[in-house]
Scaffold this motif. Structure first.
Motif, PDB file in Angstrom:
ATOM      1  N   ALA A   6      35.704  94.035 -81.099  1.00  9.40           N
ATOM      2  CA  ALA A   6      34.322  94.388 -80.786  1.00  9.40           C
ATOM      3  C   ALA A   6      33.898  95.556 -81.666  1.00  9.40           C
ATOM      4  CB  ALA A   6      34.185  94.759 -79.305  1.00  9.40           C
ATOM      5  N   SER A   7      32.854  95.354 -82.450  1.00 10.72           N
ATOM      6  CA  SER A   7      32.447  96.322 -83.465  1.00 10.72           C
ATOM      7  C   SER A   7      31.326  97.225 -82.969  1.00 10.72           C
ATOM      8  CB  SER A   7      31.990  95.573 -84.723  1.00 10.72           C
ATOM      9  OG  SER A   7      31.618  96.477 -85.733  1.00 10.72           O
ATOM     10  N   ALA A   8      31.395  98.502 -83.360  1.00 12.15           N
ATOM     11  CA  ALA A   8      30.341  99.482 -83.155  1.00 12.15           C
ATOM     12  C   ALA A   8      30.404 100.423 -84.352  1.00 12.15           C
ATOM     13  CB  ALA A   8      30.549 100.244 -81.842  1.00 12.15           C
ATOM     14  N   PRO A   9      29.380 101.255 -84.582  1.00 15.96           N
ATOM     15  CA  PRO A   9      29.413 102.128 -85.755  1.00 15.96           C
ATOM     16  C   PRO A   9      30.675 102.987 -85.812  1.00 15.96           C
ATOM     17  CG  PRO A   9      27.219 102.123 -84.817  1.00 15.96           C
ATOM     18  CD  PRO A   9      28.093 101.356 -83.869  1.00 15.96           C
ATOM     19  N   GLY A  10      31.512 102.747 -86.836  1.00 10.69           N
ATOM     20  CA  GLY A  10      32.724 103.517 -87.039  1.00 10.69           C
ATOM     21  C   GLY A  10      33.861 103.188 -86.106  1.00 10.69           C
ATOM     22  N   ASN A  11      33.688 102.215 -85.245  1.00 17.16           N
ATOM     23  CA  ASN A  11      34.622 101.987 -84.152  1.00 17.16           C
ATOM     24  C   ASN A  11      34.872 100.492 -83.974  1.00 17.16           C
ATOM     25  OD1 ASN A  11      35.917 103.828 -82.363  1.00 17.16           O
ATOM     26  ND2 ASN A  11      34.789 102.956 -80.652  1.00 17.16           N
ATOM     27  N   VAL A  12      36.131 100.106 -83.862  1.00 14.18           N
ATOM     28  CA  VAL A  12      36.466  98.714 -83.565  1.00 14.18           C
ATOM     29  C   VAL A  12      37.445  98.705 -82.393  1.00 14.18           C
ATOM     30  CG1 VAL A  12      37.391  96.527 -84.422  1.00 14.18           C
ATOM     31  CG2 VAL A  12      36.205  98.082 -86.001  1.00 14.18           C
ATOM     32  N   LEU A  27      42.332 101.081 -80.686  1.00 16.58           N
ATOM     33  CA  LEU A  27      41.043 101.565 -81.153  1.00 16.58           C
ATOM     34  C   LEU A  27      41.195 101.894 -82.630  1.00 16.58           C
ATOM     35  CD1 LEU A  27      38.288 102.065 -79.849  1.00 16.58           C
ATOM     36  CD2 LEU A  27      38.948 104.444 -79.497  1.00 16.58           C
ATOM     37  N   TRP A  28      40.434 101.187 -83.463  1.00 15.01           N
ATOM     38  CA  TRP A  28      40.550 101.313 -84.918  1.00 15.01           C
ATOM     39  C   TRP A  28      39.280 101.966 -85.442  1.00 15.01           C
ATOM     40  CZ3 TRP A  28      39.776  96.666 -88.688  1.00 15.01           C
ATOM     41  CH2 TRP A  28      40.058  97.067 -90.010  1.00 15.01           C
ATOM     42  N   ARG A  29      39.456 103.032 -86.209  1.00 16.74           N
ATOM     43  CA  ARG A  29      38.342 103.727 -86.825  1.00 16.74           C
ATOM     44  C   ARG A  29      38.537 103.715 -88.337  1.00 16.74           C
ATOM     45  NH1 ARG A  29      38.128 108.291 -81.988  1.00 16.74           N
ATOM     46  NH2 ARG A  29      36.905 106.967 -80.584  1.00 16.74           N
ATOM     47  N   PRO A  30      38.019 102.678 -89.014  1.00 14.80           N
ATOM     48  CA  PRO A  30      38.319 102.483 -90.442  1.00 14.80           C
ATOM     49  C   PRO A  30      37.919 103.643 -91.337  1.00 14.80           C
ATOM     50  CG  PRO A  30      37.326 100.506 -89.494  1.00 14.80           C
ATOM     51  CD  PRO A  30      37.192 101.581 -88.471  1.00 14.80           C
ATOM     52  N   GLY A  31      36.869 104.381 -90.969  1.00 12.32           N
ATOM     53  CA  GLY A  31      36.404 105.478 -91.811  1.00 12.32           C
ATOM     54  C   GLY A  31      37.112 106.784 -91.581  1.00 12.32           C
ATOM     55  N   ALA A  32      38.019 106.815 -90.604  1.00 11.33           N
ATOM     56  CA  ALA A  32      38.747 108.051 -90.297  1.00 11.33           C
ATOM     57  C   ALA A  32      40.151 107.691 -89.831  1.00 11.33           C
ATOM     58  CB  ALA A  32      38.011 108.854 -89.234  1.00 11.33           C
ATOM     59  N   PRO A  33      41.004 107.198 -90.736  1.00 17.51           N
ATOM     60  CA  PRO A  33      42.365 106.813 -90.345  1.00 17.51           C
ATOM     61  C   PRO A  33      43.118 107.984 -89.730  1.00 17.51           C
ATOM     62  CG  PRO A  33      41.849 106.092 -92.590  1.00 17.51           C
ATOM     63  CD  PRO A  33      40.743 107.008 -92.172  1.00 17.51           C
ATOM     64  N   ASP A  34      43.983 107.678 -88.758  1.00 16.63           N
ATOM     65  CA  ASP A  34      44.737 108.752 -88.098  1.00 16.63           C
ATOM     66  C   ASP A  34      45.961 109.183 -88.888  1.00 16.63           C
ATOM     67  OD1 ASP A  34      46.572 106.704 -87.684  1.00 16.63           O
ATOM     68  OD2 ASP A  34      46.276 106.608 -85.519  1.00 16.63           O
ATOM     69  N   GLY A  35      46.300 108.460 -89.964  1.00 16.17           N
ATOM     70  CA  GLY A  35      47.385 108.877 -90.844  1.00 16.17           C
ATOM     71  C   GLY A  35      48.758 108.412 -90.432  1.00 16.17           C
ATOM     72  N   TRP A  36      48.890 107.807 -89.242  1.00  9.72           N
ATOM     73  CA  TRP A  36      50.228 107.444 -88.790  1.00  9.72           C
ATOM     74  C   TRP A  36      50.878 106.440 -89.761  1.00  9.72           C
ATOM     75  CZ3 TRP A  36      52.912 103.066 -87.156  1.00  9.72           C
ATOM     76  CH2 TRP A  36      54.167 103.345 -86.591  1.00  9.72           C
ATOM     77  N   GLY A  37      52.113 106.750 -90.179  1.00  7.09           N
ATOM     78  CA  GLY A  37      52.844 105.881 -91.097  1.00  7.09           C
ATOM     79  C   GLY A  37      52.557 106.127 -92.570  1.00  7.09           C
ATOM     80  N   ASP A  38      51.564 106.984 -92.888  1.00  8.73           N
ATOM     81  CA  ASP A  38      51.264 107.287 -94.295  1.00  8.73           C
ATOM     82  C   ASP A  38      52.476 107.934 -94.975  1.00  8.73           C
ATOM     83  OD1 ASP A  38      48.702 106.426 -93.796  1.00  8.73           O
ATOM     84  OD2 ASP A  38      47.747 108.382 -94.043  1.00  8.73           O
TER      85      ASP A  38
END
Length: 352
Positions: A6-12, A27-38
Motif C-alpha cells: 500500500a503506497s503513500a508519499p514516501g511510505n510503503v 514498513l519501507w521508506r525508499p527515500g530514507a533507507p534505514d541502512g541495515w545490512g549496508d
C-alpha cells in the motif's frame, strides 16, 4: 501466499498474507533507507574503551555510528564494516568490522560499498518465488526491481478494510492474543508485556496465548529484552511456563529467532529478540514518521497549500527523504516548500 503493498508519499506498507492471515509486515521508506545490512568503508573517529568499541564516520546523511570491538585500528584509520542495527531506541547505527573484499580498495574517505536489503527484500525472503505482489500505485510498480514485474498485479486498493484494521491494531498498546489481552509498553531499556483477561485466567489460558503473542511481537518488530507478566499464575507455578513458551517460539519460526532466557526472580518470563530494524511504533513516532503522516493527511483529506510549517526535526527529516515530496507531487500535483518553526502546542504544523 501473497504480498500486498500500500503506497503513500514516501511510505510503503507491506503485508505478507496466507489464506487472509497476516504472517508478517514491514514498513519501507525508499527515500530514507534505514541502512541495515549496508556495507561501508568507515573512518574511526574516537575510541570508547568504556563502551567496548569506537565511534566511526560514515558517508551519507547518517554520518556516524558505533562499532563494537576491543582491537580496532587507530583513530583516523579506514576499514570495512557492515551495519548490524539501524538507528533506534535513541541510539545510532551499530556496525561490525568486515574483511575488505578482494575487489575493493580502502581509498581515502568513507563511502558506501553495497546497500543492504530493503524491508521488501526481507518479506520476499519469506515467500515463494512465484508469490504475487499486489500494488496500488503505478509509480511504486515502476520503482520495484524489474525481476519482480511479471509478478505484479495492479489494483485500486491494496489494503481492504480488514487489513487496514489489522495494521491499525499493531499501533495500539493492547492486543488480543488468544484468550488473553497483551498490554504492551515499550521503554528505552526493555518492552514490558502484561497479560490480562476479562475473566479469571488460568495456566492453560497463558499457554494458549503464547503463539499469538509471539506473532504479535514479530509483527510489531519488538526487539531487545521483553518481559512478560503471566496472568493468573502463582509465582511458584510460573517457571513451568518457560518450556511451553520455548516450544511456541520454535513453532512460530520467527526469522530473527527470539531466545527464551527463562524467568526472573520476580516471576516475569524473559525473552530477547535481536535488534535489526526499528520497531513499528518507533517508525511512526519518529520525526520522519510524523512528517510522512502529515503528507498522508494532505493526500487523504485533500488539503491545499504549498507552504508547510512544522517543527525543525520534522522538516529536517522530510528534507533528507529523497522520495516523499516527489511522491506527493505525483499524487496531488502539490509542490511543497518546507519551513521550520519552534515546537508549539497542537496542531504542531500548518499548511498555507
Amino acid at each position: 501466499m501473497e504480498i500486498r503493498l500500500a503506497s503513500a508519499p514516501g511510505n510503503v506498507r507491506i503485508a505478507l498474507l496466507k489464506d487472509d492471515e497476516l504472517l508478517d509486515v514491514a514498513l519501507w521508506r525508499p527515500g530514507a533507507p534505514d541502512g541495515w545490512g549496508d556495507v561501508h568503508i568507515v573512518r574511526i573517529t574516537a575510541h570508547a574503551p568504556h563502551l567496548g568499541g569506537a565511534f566511526v564516520e560514515l558517508a551519507g546523511p547518517t554520518g556516524s555510528g558505533f562499532m563494537k570491538g576491543r582491537k580496532l585500528p587507530a583513530e583516523g584509520s579506514l576499514l570495512c564494516a557492515q551495519v548490524t542495527r539501524s538507528a533506534q531506541n535513541g541510539k545510532g547505527l551499530r556496525l561490525r568490522a568486515l574483511p575488505l573484499p578482494n575487489d575493493v580498495e580502502l581509498g581515502d574517505s568513507p563511502r558506501l560499498i553495497t546497500p543492504g536489503p530493503t524491508p521488501l527484500d526481507d518479506i520476499l525472503q519469506q515467500a515463494p518465488a512465484n508469490c504475487p505482489l499486489i500494488v496500488d500505485d503505478a509509480a511504486l510498480a515502476a520503482r520495484l526491481p524489474t525481476a519482480l514485474h511479471p509478478r505484479l498485479k495492479r489494483v485500486t486498493r491494496s489494503f481492504d478494510e480488514v487489513l487496514e484494521a489489522d495494521w491499525a491494531a499493531l499501533l495500539g498498546p493492547d492486543s488480543s492474543v488468544g484468550p488473553l489481552i497483551a498490554r504492551i509498553t515499550p521503554t528505552p531499556a526493555l518492552t514490558a508485556i502484561d497479560l490480562d483477561a476479562h475473566q479469571n485466567p488460568d495456566f492453560a489460558a497463558n499457554l494458549a496465548c503464547f503463539g499469538p503473542l509471539l506473532r504479535e511481537v514479530r509483527l510489531r518488530n519488538l526487539s531487545g529484552t521483553l518481559l512478560i507478566d503471566p496472568a493468573g499464575v502463582r509465582s511458584n507455578k510460573r517457571p513451568a511456563l518457560v518450556p511451553f513458551l520455548r516450544k511456541a517460539a520454535d513453532k512460530e519460526q520467527d526469522p530473527l529467532q527470539p531466545r527464551i532466557t527463562g524467568i526472573t526472580p520476580s516471576g516475569l518470563l524473559e525473552m530477547t529478540r535481536p535488534r535489526h530494524r526499528a520497531p513499528l511504533h518507533e517508525l511512526y513516532s519518529s520525526p520522519h514518521g510524523q512528517g510522512l503522516a502529515i503528507l498522508q493527511r494532505i493526500v487523504g483529506e485533500g488539503l491545499k497549500g504549498d507552504q508547510l510549517h512544522a517543527p525543525p526535526a520534522i522538516i529536517r527529516a522530510l528534507e533528507a527523504d529523497t522520495v516523499a515530496l516527489k511522491d506527493l507531487f505525483h499524487t496531488t500535483g502539490q509542490s511543497l516548500t518546507l519551513h521550520s518553526h519552534p515546537v508549539s502546542p497542537s496542531p504542531c504544523w500548518s499548511l498555507s
